[in-house]
Motif scaffolding. Structure first.
Motif, PDB file in Angstrom:
ATOM      1  N   TRP A 109      75.200  78.191 -18.487  1.00  0.00           N
ATOM      2  CA  TRP A 109      76.860  77.879 -18.492  1.00  0.00           C
ATOM      3  C   TRP A 109      76.428  78.586 -19.945  1.00  0.00           C
ATOM      4  O   TRP A 109      75.692  78.170 -21.112  1.00  0.00           O
ATOM      5  CB  TRP A 109      77.667  77.148 -18.157  1.00  0.00           C
ATOM      6  CG  TRP A 109      78.978  77.177 -19.068  1.00  0.00           C
ATOM      7  CD1 TRP A 109      79.268  77.102 -20.367  1.00  0.00           C
ATOM      8  CD2 TRP A 109      80.211  77.573 -18.137  1.00  0.00           C
ATOM      9  NE1 TRP A 109      80.622  77.306 -19.790  1.00  0.00           N
ATOM     10  CE2 TRP A 109      81.120  77.444 -18.753  1.00  0.00           C
ATOM     11  CE3 TRP A 109      79.972  78.109 -16.474  1.00  0.00           C
ATOM     12  CZ2 TRP A 109      82.063  77.986 -17.920  1.00  0.00           C
ATOM     13  CZ3 TRP A 109      80.922  78.199 -15.803  1.00  0.00           C
ATOM     14  CH2 TRP A 109      81.956  78.597 -16.808  1.00  0.00           C
ATOM     15  N   ARG A 110      77.678  79.987 -20.714  1.00  0.00           N
ATOM     16  CA  ARG A 110      77.312  79.513 -22.114  1.00  0.00           C
ATOM     17  C   ARG A 110      79.438  80.854 -22.028  1.00  0.00           C
ATOM     18  O   ARG A 110      79.997  80.798 -20.766  1.00  0.00           O
ATOM     19  CB  ARG A 110      76.857  80.980 -22.035  1.00  0.00           C
ATOM     20  CG  ARG A 110      76.928  82.402 -21.901  1.00  0.00           C
ATOM     21  CD  ARG A 110      76.052  83.834 -22.105  1.00  0.00           C
ATOM     22  NE  ARG A 110      75.786  84.474 -21.640  1.00  0.00           N
ATOM     23  CZ  ARG A 110      75.135  86.007 -20.831  1.00  0.00           C
ATOM     24  NH1 ARG A 110      74.737  85.806 -22.115  1.00  0.00           N
ATOM     25  NH2 ARG A 110      75.758  86.527 -20.407  1.00  0.00           N
ATOM     26  N   PHE A 142      80.035  77.442 -26.269  1.00  0.00           N
ATOM     27  CA  PHE A 142      79.026  75.791 -25.709  1.00  0.00           C
ATOM     28  C   PHE A 142      77.610  76.898 -24.976  1.00  0.00           C
ATOM     29  O   PHE A 142      77.909  78.650 -24.121  1.00  0.00           O
ATOM     30  CB  PHE A 142      80.008  75.447 -24.536  1.00  0.00           C
ATOM     31  CG  PHE A 142      80.735  74.951 -25.258  1.00  0.00           C
ATOM     32  CD1 PHE A 142      81.201  73.556 -25.370  1.00  0.00           C
ATOM     33  CD2 PHE A 142      82.364  75.586 -25.349  1.00  0.00           C
ATOM     34  CE1 PHE A 142      82.044  73.468 -26.357  1.00  0.00           C
ATOM     35  CE2 PHE A 142      83.062  74.646 -25.704  1.00  0.00           C
ATOM     36  CZ  PHE A 142      83.044  73.729 -25.836  1.00  0.00           C
ATOM     37  N   GLU A 144      74.641  76.092 -22.105  1.00  0.00           N
ATOM     38  CA  GLU A 144      73.938  75.145 -21.243  1.00  0.00           C
ATOM     39  C   GLU A 144      72.594  75.646 -20.408  1.00  0.00           C
ATOM     40  O   GLU A 144      72.418  76.859 -19.819  1.00  0.00           O
ATOM     41  CB  GLU A 144      74.794  74.693 -20.163  1.00  0.00           C
ATOM     42  CG  GLU A 144      74.619  73.272 -19.045  1.00  0.00           C
ATOM     43  CD  GLU A 144      75.618  72.293 -19.139  1.00  0.00           C
ATOM     44  OE1 GLU A 144      75.818  72.199 -18.333  1.00  0.00           O
ATOM     45  OE2 GLU A 144      76.022  72.729 -17.848  1.00  0.00           O
ATOM     46  N   VAL A 151      67.813  74.506 -25.506  1.00  0.00           N
ATOM     47  CA  VAL A 151      68.141  74.339 -26.120  1.00  0.00           C
ATOM     48  C   VAL A 151      68.194  74.491 -27.957  1.00  0.00           C
ATOM     49  O   VAL A 151      68.679  75.106 -28.305  1.00  0.00           O
ATOM     50  CB  VAL A 151      69.633  73.468 -24.910  1.00  0.00           C
ATOM     51  CG1 VAL A 151      69.415  71.834 -25.855  1.00  0.00           C
ATOM     52  CG2 VAL A 151      70.620  74.382 -25.655  1.00  0.00           C
ATOM     53  N   ARG A 170      72.326  68.315 -26.480  1.00  0.00           N
ATOM     54  CA  ARG A 170      72.099  67.521 -26.092  1.00  0.00           C
ATOM     55  C   ARG A 170      70.648  68.176 -25.860  1.00  0.00           C
ATOM     56  O   ARG A 170      71.176  69.334 -24.880  1.00  0.00           O
ATOM     57  CB  ARG A 170      72.718  66.756 -25.253  1.00  0.00           C
ATOM     58  CG  ARG A 170      73.998  66.191 -26.235  1.00  0.00           C
ATOM     59  CD  ARG A 170      75.060  66.099 -25.429  1.00  0.00           C
ATOM     60  NE  ARG A 170      76.104  65.908 -25.794  1.00  0.00           N
ATOM     61  CZ  ARG A 170      77.105  64.486 -25.823  1.00  0.00           C
ATOM     62  NH1 ARG A 170      76.893  64.087 -24.361  1.00  0.00           N
ATOM     63  NH2 ARG A 170      78.484  64.405 -26.055  1.00  0.00           N
ATOM     64  N   ARG A 177      72.684  70.979 -23.221  1.00  0.00           N
ATOM     65  CA  ARG A 177      73.670  71.631 -24.692  1.00  0.00           C
ATOM     66  C   ARG A 177      73.829  71.880 -25.548  1.00  0.00           C
ATOM     67  O   ARG A 177      73.646  71.072 -26.248  1.00  0.00           O
ATOM     68  CB  ARG A 177      74.748  71.009 -23.699  1.00  0.00           C
ATOM     69  CG  ARG A 177      74.954  70.688 -22.295  1.00  0.00           C
ATOM     70  CD  ARG A 177      76.215  69.856 -21.860  1.00  0.00           C
ATOM     71  NE  ARG A 177      76.023  69.587 -20.308  1.00  0.00           N
ATOM     72  CZ  ARG A 177      77.201  68.923 -19.580  1.00  0.00           C
ATOM     73  NH1 ARG A 177      77.352  67.824 -20.064  1.00  0.00           N
ATOM     74  NH2 ARG A 177      77.099  69.145 -18.267  1.00  0.00           N
ATOM     75  N   THR A 179      76.441  73.146 -29.348  1.00  0.00           N
ATOM     76  CA  THR A 179      77.330  73.448 -29.778  1.00  0.00           C
ATOM     77  C   THR A 179      77.788  73.941 -30.637  1.00  0.00           C
ATOM     78  O   THR A 179      77.721  72.711 -31.996  1.00  0.00           O
ATOM     79  CB  THR A 179      78.780  72.234 -28.999  1.00  0.00           C
ATOM     80  OG1 THR A 179      78.911  71.743 -28.083  1.00  0.00           O
ATOM     81  CG2 THR A 179      80.259  72.622 -29.605  1.00  0.00           C
TER      82      THR A 179
END
Length: 204
Positions: A109-110, A142, A144, A151, A170, A177, A179
Motif C-alpha cells: 500500500w502507498r 504512507f 506498507e 520499510v 513499524r 509501515r 508514515t
C-alpha cells in the motif's frame, strides 16, 4: 530450512531514523551515520543462531532482535561499514545463501493525503508511535511493505531525499509501515524516493 525474508544494508543511518530506532532498541543504540543491516528470517527462532554468528564474526553491535513464531529479525550496526558487511557475509555463509536469495519486497500500500485535518492529526499523534508529531495542514505519506523489514530502508532513503518529518516506522510482523509528514512538495519527493528504493531492491 531457514528462509531469508529480508536482507538490507543501510550505508548511513539518517538522523531521524537513527533516533527513532533508538526509541525501540533493546540493545546497543545506533547513532546517525552508523551503517546498519536488517535481517529477517523464518522461522523466528532461527534468528538466535544467526545473531550469534554475526556478533562473533565482527565488532558489530546488536541494536534489536525480535523473535516471533513465524518471523525473527535482527538489526546490527557499527560505525565501520566493512564490519557490518562482513557480519552479513558470515550470516549468508551460514545459510549457504546469497543476498539474491532474499524475498522480493512487495509494496502492499502507498498513499499520500494532502493537508491533513486537525482531528486526524490529533488521532495519529495519540497512537502508539515513537517518532515526531504530525501537524494540521501538513501532507502525509504512507507506505506498507512485505516483508516488513524493507520499510526501514525506504524510510532512510526518503529522509535522504527530502526535508520531511518521520512519524512512524513499524518494521516487524507480516507488513512494514512507514508514515511521513511535511510540506506537499517535500512529501512528494520523499514518497517518490521511498518507492524507488523498494523497487530498486526488488530488481536485484
Amino acid at each position: 530450512m531457514i528462509e531469508l525474508r529480508t536482507y538490507v544494508f543501510i550505508d548511513s543511518l539518517q538522523p531521524q531514523l537513527a533516533e527513532y530506532l533508538g526509541t525501540v532498541s533493546q540493545g546497543f543504540l545506533p547513532v546517525p551515520g552508523d551503517a546498519c543491516l536488517w535481517i529477517e528470517v523464518a522461522p523466528g527462532m532461527a534468528v538466535h543462531r544467526l545473531t550469534d554468528i554475526a556478533l562473533k564474526a565482527t565488532r558489530v553491535h546488536l541494536g534489536q532482535q525480535v523473535v516471533e513464531r513465524a518471523f525473527g529479525s535482527m538489526v546490527i550496526h557499527h560505525r565501520d561499514q566493512s564490519d557490518v558487511l562482513d557480519a552479513g557475509r558470515a550470516v549468508l555463509n551460514a545459510l549457504d545463501a546469497t543476498e539474491g536469495a532474499r524475498k522480493t519486497c512487495r509494496i502492499a500500500w502507498r498513499e499520500t493525503i494532502r493537508s491533513i485535518t486537525p482531528d486526524h492529526a490529533v488521532l495519529i499523534n495519540r497512537q502508539d508511535r515513537r517518532g515526531s508529531m504530525i501537524l494540521p495542514g501538513q501532507s502525509m505519506f504512507f507506505l506498507e511493505t512485505e516483508p516488513a523489514g524493507y520499510v526501514v530502508y525506504a524510510a532512510n532513503e526518503a529522509e535522504k531525499a527530502s526535508n520531511v518529518t518521520l512519524i512512524d516506522v513499524r518494521a516487524v510482523g507480516a507488513f512494514g509501515r512507514l508514515t511521513l509528514a511535511g510540506r506537499e512538495a517535500d512529501i512528494d519527493a520523499a514518497g517518490k524516493a521511498a518507492v524507488a528504493a523498494i523497487q530498486n531492491l526488488s530488481r536485484v
